[in-house]
Write a protein that holds these residues in place. Structure first.
Motif, mmCIF file in Angstrom:
data_model
loop_
_atom_site.group_PDB
_atom_site.id
_atom_site.type_symbol
_atom_site.label_atom_id
_atom_site.label_comp_id
_atom_site.label_asym_id
_atom_site.label_seq_id
_atom_site.Cartn_x
_atom_site.Cartn_y
_atom_site.Cartn_z
ATOM 1 N N ALA A 144 0.842 -1.193 0.000
ATOM 2 C CA ALA A 144 0.000 0.000 0.000
ATOM 3 C C ALA A 144 0.879 1.246 0.000
ATOM 4 C CB ALA A 144 -0.913 0.003 1.221
ATOM 5 N N ALA A 145 0.550 2.194 -0.844
ATOM 6 C CA ALA A 145 1.305 3.449 -0.921
ATOM 7 C C ALA A 145 0.890 4.383 0.208
ATOM 8 C CB ALA A 145 1.068 4.132 -2.263
ATOM 9 N N GLY A 146 1.837 5.231 0.613
ATOM 10 C CA GLY A 146 1.565 6.265 1.609
ATOM 11 C C GLY A 146 1.919 7.630 1.051
ATOM 12 N N GLU A 147 1.841 8.643 1.892
ATOM 13 C CA GLU A 147 2.140 10.005 1.459
ATOM 14 C C GLU A 147 3.554 10.120 0.882
ATOM 15 O OE1 GLU A 147 0.277 12.599 1.180
ATOM 16 O OE2 GLU A 147 -1.545 11.842 2.142
ATOM 17 N N ASP A 148 4.474 9.343 1.397
ATOM 18 C CA ASP A 148 5.856 9.401 0.901
ATOM 19 C C ASP A 148 5.973 8.907 -0.535
ATOM 20 O OD1 ASP A 148 6.617 10.360 3.345
ATOM 21 O OD2 ASP A 148 7.458 8.473 4.073
ATOM 22 N N ASP A 149 4.946 8.204 -1.012
ATOM 23 C CA ASP A 149 4.971 7.666 -2.381
ATOM 24 C C ASP A 149 4.281 8.585 -3.379
ATOM 25 O OD1 ASP A 149 6.164 4.947 -1.891
ATOM 26 O OD2 ASP A 149 4.400 4.771 -0.594
ATOM 27 N N ARG A 150 3.800 9.733 -2.923
ATOM 28 C CA ARG A 150 3.018 10.600 -3.799
ATOM 29 C C ARG A 150 3.762 10.942 -5.085
ATOM 30 N NH1 ARG A 150 2.432 16.021 -5.053
ATOM 31 N NH2 ARG A 150 0.284 16.708 -5.478
ATOM 32 N N GLN A 151 4.980 11.390 -4.982
ATOM 33 C CA GLN A 151 5.726 11.793 -6.171
ATOM 34 C C GLN A 151 5.923 10.616 -7.124
ATOM 35 O OE1 GLN A 151 9.407 13.792 -5.264
ATOM 36 N NE2 GLN A 151 10.025 13.957 -7.403
ATOM 37 N N LEU A 152 6.188 9.438 -6.587
ATOM 38 C CA LEU A 152 6.345 8.244 -7.413
ATOM 39 C C LEU A 152 5.063 7.946 -8.181
ATOM 40 C CD1 LEU A 152 7.615 5.504 -8.305
ATOM 41 C CD2 LEU A 152 6.755 4.565 -6.134
ATOM 42 N N VAL A 153 3.924 7.976 -7.495
ATOM 43 C CA VAL A 153 2.652 7.657 -8.130
ATOM 44 C C VAL A 153 2.316 8.678 -9.221
ATOM 45 C CG1 VAL A 153 0.155 7.455 -7.747
ATOM 46 C CG2 VAL A 153 1.765 6.431 -6.119
ATOM 47 N N VAL A 154 2.510 9.956 -8.925
ATOM 48 C CA VAL A 154 2.233 10.992 -9.925
ATOM 49 C C VAL A 154 3.098 10.785 -11.162
ATOM 50 C CG1 VAL A 154 2.334 13.470 -10.415
ATOM 51 C CG2 VAL A 154 1.456 12.674 -8.210
ATOM 52 N N ARG A 155 4.363 10.486 -10.959
ATOM 53 C CA ARG A 155 5.261 10.261 -12.106
ATOM 54 C C ARG A 155 4.831 9.055 -12.921
ATOM 55 N NH1 ARG A 155 9.246 6.901 -12.649
ATOM 56 N NH2 ARG A 155 9.520 6.542 -10.415
ATOM 57 N N LEU A 156 4.471 7.964 -12.254
ATOM 58 C CA LEU A 156 4.027 6.773 -12.971
ATOM 59 C C LEU A 156 2.786 7.061 -13.806
ATOM 60 C CD1 LEU A 156 4.446 3.954 -10.287
ATOM 61 C CD2 LEU A 156 5.644 4.095 -12.483
ATOM 62 N N LEU A 157 1.809 7.732 -13.221
ATOM 63 C CA LEU A 157 0.581 8.040 -13.953
ATOM 64 C C LEU A 157 0.838 9.005 -15.096
ATOM 65 C CD1 LEU A 157 -1.918 8.447 -10.971
ATOM 66 C CD2 LEU A 157 -1.661 6.474 -12.484
ATOM 67 N N ASP A 158 1.675 9.999 -14.854
ATOM 68 C CA ASP A 158 1.988 10.981 -15.899
ATOM 69 C C ASP A 158 2.625 10.290 -17.104
ATOM 70 O OD1 ASP A 158 2.274 13.515 -17.094
ATOM 71 O OD2 ASP A 158 4.307 13.716 -16.290
ATOM 72 N N GLU A 159 3.603 9.427 -16.846
ATOM 73 C CA GLU A 159 4.285 8.728 -17.937
ATOM 74 C C GLU A 159 3.357 7.741 -18.637
ATOM 75 O OE1 GLU A 159 7.646 6.903 -16.132
ATOM 76 O OE2 GLU A 159 8.799 8.779 -15.957
ATOM 77 N N ALA A 160 2.564 7.017 -17.866
ATOM 78 C CA ALA A 160 1.724 5.973 -18.443
ATOM 79 C C ALA A 160 0.587 6.538 -19.290
ATOM 80 C CB ALA A 160 1.157 5.096 -17.331
ATOM 81 N N PHE A 161 0.078 7.736 -18.929
ATOM 82 C CA PHE A 161 -1.103 8.267 -19.602
ATOM 83 C C PHE A 161 -0.811 9.428 -20.545
ATOM 84 C CE2 PHE A 161 -3.011 5.836 -16.225
ATOM 85 C CZ PHE A 161 -4.182 5.366 -16.789
ATOM 86 N N GLN A 162 0.438 9.732 -20.801
ATOM 87 C CA GLN A 162 0.756 10.824 -21.731
ATOM 88 C C GLN A 162 0.115 10.621 -23.091
ATOM 89 O OE1 GLN A 162 2.507 13.792 -22.129
ATOM 90 N NE2 GLN A 162 2.549 14.018 -19.896
#
Length: 213
Positions: free
Chosen positions: A7-25
């Motif tokens: 499970a992701a936490g607040e510390d993973d926010r930047q990682l999740v945003v980057r993954l979604l940004d790259e995957a959905f460009q």
């Protein structure tokens, strides 16, 4: 070898945003919301960040242990309040306000940010409590390795144990094939974005012990 998931936490926010940004460009819906490629490259991450913040606050984000894929889930109560936590379903006025706030926080002059939020909220089933797969993102270099399937199945196993259905909107015909393999079926209606792409709502009933192969 299995896929490690946590499970992701607040510390993973930047990682999740980057993954979604790259995957959905290059996703059809993202391309409709941000038609100009260069503008999308510099602005799209704001929408992904807004989605991430909503789910971190209200739902659950799972990530693979190696940080190459993530899945965003929300537990949705039924409209009559018989959901797992007894809450009523979303109010239409609240949904409209949420769409406005999303546009204002992401890209104030871009009406399509608000429009896509409204369209998806309006098409969402409200008669039964369910798990909603909002988004799933896999790093482009790791796509096709089964990471997305592993993330989805991780929650579907719980759905089966608890007797909960699951729902999603596939943004391409190609992705519907993946979800069909996981037990989702097409909901007999498409979500047609005005002058834009089509989305495929899909529903999955829980698999009980009697139904298992």
């Amino acid at each position: 070898m299995g896929v490690g998931i946590r499970a992701a936490g607040e510390d993973d926010r930047q990682l999740v945003v980057r993954l979604l940004d790259e995957a959905f460009q290059d996703d059809p819906v993202s391309g409709w919301v941000f038609p100009e490629r260069e503008y999308r490259r510099t602005t799209h991450h704001r929408l992904m960040a807004a989605f991430t913040d909503i789910v971190l606050a209200e739902g659950r984000i799972d990530v693979t242990e190696d940080g190459t894929a993530c899945a965003l889930w929300l537990s949705m109560p039924a409209a009559d309040g018989d959901g797992p936590d007894g809450r009523d379903g979303p109010d239409e006025g609240d949904e409209a306000d949420d769409a406005v706030r999303l546009r204002e926080s992401v890209d104030p002059a871009n009406a399509r940010v608000e429009e896509i939020a409204r369209l998806m909220a309006e098409s969402h089933p409200a008669d039964r409590a369910h798990e909603y797969l909002w988004m799933i993102g896999v790093a482009p270099a790791r796509q096709g390795e089964g990471l997305g399937s592993a993330l989805v199945q991780h929650v579907l196993d719980r759905c089966d144990r608890e007797g909960l259905p699951a729902y999603l909107e596939a943004s391409s015909e190609r992705s519907t094939k993946l979800y069909e393999r996981l037990g989702f079926t097409y909901a007999d209606r498409t979500l047609d974005i005005p002058d834009g792409p089509r989305m495929w709502p899909m529903w999955r009933e829980p698999v009980t012990g009697r139904d298992r192969p």
